[in-house]
Design a protein around this motif. Sequence first.
Motif, mmCIF file in Angstrom:
data_model
loop_
_atom_site.group_PDB
_atom_site.id
_atom_site.type_symbol
_atom_site.label_atom_id
_atom_site.label_comp_id
_atom_site.label_asym_id
_atom_site.label_seq_id
_atom_site.Cartn_x
_atom_site.Cartn_y
_atom_site.Cartn_z
ATOM 1 N N ALA A 1 44.403 36.058 41.839
ATOM 2 C CA ALA A 1 44.506 37.421 41.320
ATOM 3 C C ALA A 1 44.867 38.395 42.427
ATOM 4 C CB ALA A 1 43.191 37.842 40.671
ATOM 5 N N LEU A 2 45.686 39.378 42.116
ATOM 6 C CA LEU A 2 46.052 40.418 43.064
ATOM 7 C C LEU A 2 44.952 41.486 43.108
ATOM 8 C CD1 LEU A 2 49.797 40.786 42.008
ATOM 9 C CD2 LEU A 2 48.869 39.477 43.937
ATOM 10 N N PRO A 3 44.838 42.216 44.212
ATOM 11 C CA PRO A 3 43.752 43.200 44.333
ATOM 12 C C PRO A 3 43.682 44.186 43.175
ATOM 13 C CG PRO A 3 44.772 42.855 46.472
ATOM 14 C CD PRO A 3 45.602 42.078 45.479
ATOM 15 N N HIS A 4 44.836 44.660 42.683
ATOM 16 C CA HIS A 4 44.799 45.650 41.613
ATOM 17 C C HIS A 4 44.403 45.040 40.268
ATOM 18 C CE1 HIS A 4 48.899 44.066 40.828
ATOM 19 N NE2 HIS A 4 48.672 44.477 39.593
ATOM 20 N N GLU A 5 44.360 43.715 40.180
ATOM 21 C CA GLU A 5 43.972 43.043 38.931
ATOM 22 C C GLU A 5 42.460 42.822 38.829
ATOM 23 O OE1 GLU A 5 48.137 40.509 38.333
ATOM 24 O OE2 GLU A 5 46.476 39.665 39.509
ATOM 25 N N LEU A 6 41.749 43.125 39.911
ATOM 26 C CA LEU A 6 40.296 42.964 39.953
ATOM 27 C C LEU A 6 39.606 44.299 39.738
ATOM 28 C CD1 LEU A 6 40.070 40.635 43.078
ATOM 29 C CD2 LEU A 6 39.658 39.955 40.725
ATOM 30 N N PRO A 7 38.459 44.335 39.034
ATOM 31 C CA PRO A 7 37.778 43.167 38.465
ATOM 32 C C PRO A 7 38.143 42.893 37.008
ATOM 33 C CG PRO A 7 36.342 45.055 38.302
ATOM 34 C CD PRO A 7 37.616 45.541 38.952
ATOM 35 N N ALA A 8 39.171 43.531 36.465
ATOM 36 C CA ALA A 8 39.448 43.403 35.029
ATOM 37 C C ALA A 8 39.968 42.010 34.658
ATOM 38 C CB ALA A 8 40.460 44.466 34.608
ATOM 39 N N LEU A 9 40.928 41.494 35.449
ATOM 40 C CA LEU A 9 41.624 40.248 35.103
ATOM 41 C C LEU A 9 42.201 40.351 33.699
ATOM 42 C CD1 LEU A 9 39.343 37.501 36.709
ATOM 43 C CD2 LEU A 9 41.346 38.635 37.667
ATOM 44 N N LEU A 10 42.109 39.271 32.916
ATOM 45 C CA LEU A 10 42.692 39.265 31.576
ATOM 46 C C LEU A 10 41.882 40.167 30.646
ATOM 47 C CD1 LEU A 10 44.689 38.010 29.512
ATOM 48 C CD2 LEU A 10 42.964 36.244 29.110
ATOM 49 N N GLU A 11 42.570 41.110 29.972
ATOM 50 C CA GLU A 11 41.910 41.972 29.007
ATOM 51 C C GLU A 11 42.587 41.828 27.650
ATOM 52 O OE1 GLU A 11 41.639 45.974 30.849
ATOM 53 O OE2 GLU A 11 39.537 45.379 31.154
ATOM 54 N N TYR A 12 41.795 42.061 26.597
ATOM 55 C CA TYR A 12 42.295 41.938 25.238
ATOM 56 C C TYR A 12 42.493 43.329 24.638
ATOM 57 C CZ TYR A 12 41.044 37.034 25.685
ATOM 58 O OH TYR A 12 40.966 35.735 26.106
ATOM 59 N N PRO A 13 43.622 43.583 23.983
ATOM 60 C CA PRO A 13 43.935 44.941 23.518
ATOM 61 C C PRO A 13 42.973 45.483 22.471
ATOM 62 C CG PRO A 13 45.541 43.346 22.688
ATOM 63 C CD PRO A 13 44.733 42.635 23.713
ATOM 64 N N ASP A 14 42.334 44.622 21.691
ATOM 65 C CA ASP A 14 41.477 45.096 20.604
ATOM 66 C C ASP A 14 40.022 44.692 20.790
ATOM 67 O OD1 ASP A 14 43.693 46.192 19.182
ATOM 68 O OD2 ASP A 14 44.227 44.160 18.543
ATOM 69 N N ASP A 15 39.582 44.583 22.038
ATOM 70 C CA ASP A 15 38.209 44.141 22.296
ATOM 71 C C ASP A 15 37.625 44.929 23.468
ATOM 72 O OD1 ASP A 15 35.823 42.809 22.335
ATOM 73 O OD2 ASP A 15 36.709 40.810 22.185
ATOM 74 N N ALA A 16 37.405 46.215 23.247
ATOM 75 C CA ALA A 16 36.939 47.100 24.317
ATOM 76 C C ALA A 16 35.572 46.687 24.846
ATOM 77 C CB ALA A 16 36.894 48.543 23.816
ATOM 78 N N GLU A 17 34.686 46.223 23.945
ATOM 79 C CA GLU A 17 33.341 45.822 24.382
ATOM 80 C C GLU A 17 33.431 44.648 25.356
ATOM 81 O OE1 GLU A 17 29.050 44.279 22.572
ATOM 82 O OE2 GLU A 17 30.867 44.181 21.351
ATOM 83 N N ARG A 18 34.221 43.658 24.993
ATOM 84 C CA ARG A 18 34.385 42.497 25.870
ATOM 85 C C ARG A 18 35.008 42.905 27.189
ATOM 86 N NH1 ARG A 18 38.523 40.387 28.999
ATOM 87 N NH2 ARG A 18 37.907 38.288 29.621
ATOM 88 N N ASN A 19 36.055 43.709 27.150
ATOM 89 C CA ASN A 19 36.752 44.101 28.373
ATOM 90 C C ASN A 19 35.815 44.832 29.334
ATOM 91 O OD1 ASN A 19 39.068 43.026 27.222
ATOM 92 N ND2 ASN A 19 39.875 45.016 26.581
ATOM 93 N N ALA A 20 35.049 45.783 28.813
ATOM 94 C CA ALA A 20 34.135 46.544 29.662
ATOM 95 C C ALA A 20 33.030 45.655 30.211
ATOM 96 C CB ALA A 20 33.543 47.704 28.876
ATOM 97 N N GLY A 21 32.502 44.753 29.362
ATOM 98 C CA GLY A 21 31.409 43.890 29.782
ATOM 99 C C GLY A 21 31.803 42.907 30.862
#
Length: 310
Positions: free
Chosen positions: A7-27
């Motif tokens: 992973a590149l520095p700007h991709e951390l700590p999010a990594l893969l995110e899902y467009p319709d799953d804000a709870e999962r992405n934030a958690g």
Amino acid sequence: MTSIRTALPHELPALLEYPDDAERNAGTRAYLGQLLDARCTRPEWCLVADDGQGRLVGSVVLGTLPGQEIPYALVLFEAPDDGERIGGALLDAAVAKARELGAQELEHVVDSPAQAPQFQRGPERRGELLRASGFRVVRDGRRFGLRVQGELPPDDARLTFRSLADLGHEPFVALLADLLAETADARLAADVERYGARRAAEQLFADTPELEHEPQWREIGFDADGTPAVISLPAVNPTVAVIGFVGVAPAHRGKGYAASAVVRGTRILAANGAEEFRGDCDGANTAMAKAFARAGYENFADRLEFSRSL
């Protein structure tokens, strides 16, 4: 063409995110941030699947315990629903990286239903990907949780607890060896078969201190006849307080001492600031499951534990 890379520095700590799953992405973003801050993972241990245009379509993260330099687990794993090849490539890359770093075994857990902070959707598919990559189920477990909402039950008056600071190392290992010889936990039983009860006990006692704890938290409860009856090893992992390990000597089983030890460990952790607690046991260990329930814990998920030798 999809490739696996760090992973590149700007991709951390999010990594893969899902467009319709804000709870999962934030958690998961917060969780990975905690792991990076605690050095339970490192930026170079975070691998992603890149579709060739800079878009992330999968990710996997190696993790370890605080203070350790060698990974022992996959703490996050995401692959596209139709991406068996991508999922397999991510797992293969993680295994190769872990082996390069000196790991001899790699673990991963899959919870059902999906739980924060990993939010592992599709547990059956995840299991298939892990098995195809050489992982095997070593424990079919149950997870228990408690959030303090009032006064905790009192300690069991039948037991006298003495700590590691008072007793020293040997009584704990001796009691562990005694109870592991007749354990209902599949993973611990496998360790006994492989190493013998004494060495398995030494290994268990050596592994558990890697979680945050104080020597006075680790206790043996003695029966009124003066014999060691139950062991309690509460601790704090990077995200939550945990009961850690509870075991009852074969001679004292059937007296409700496991529940007493869960209560005791909970009280110790609460006295040191914890408000939420976790514990787990093998699904076949019905006595331990009942002990958690009697101590007020709820079975909120099942957990398959996978392992692969490297």
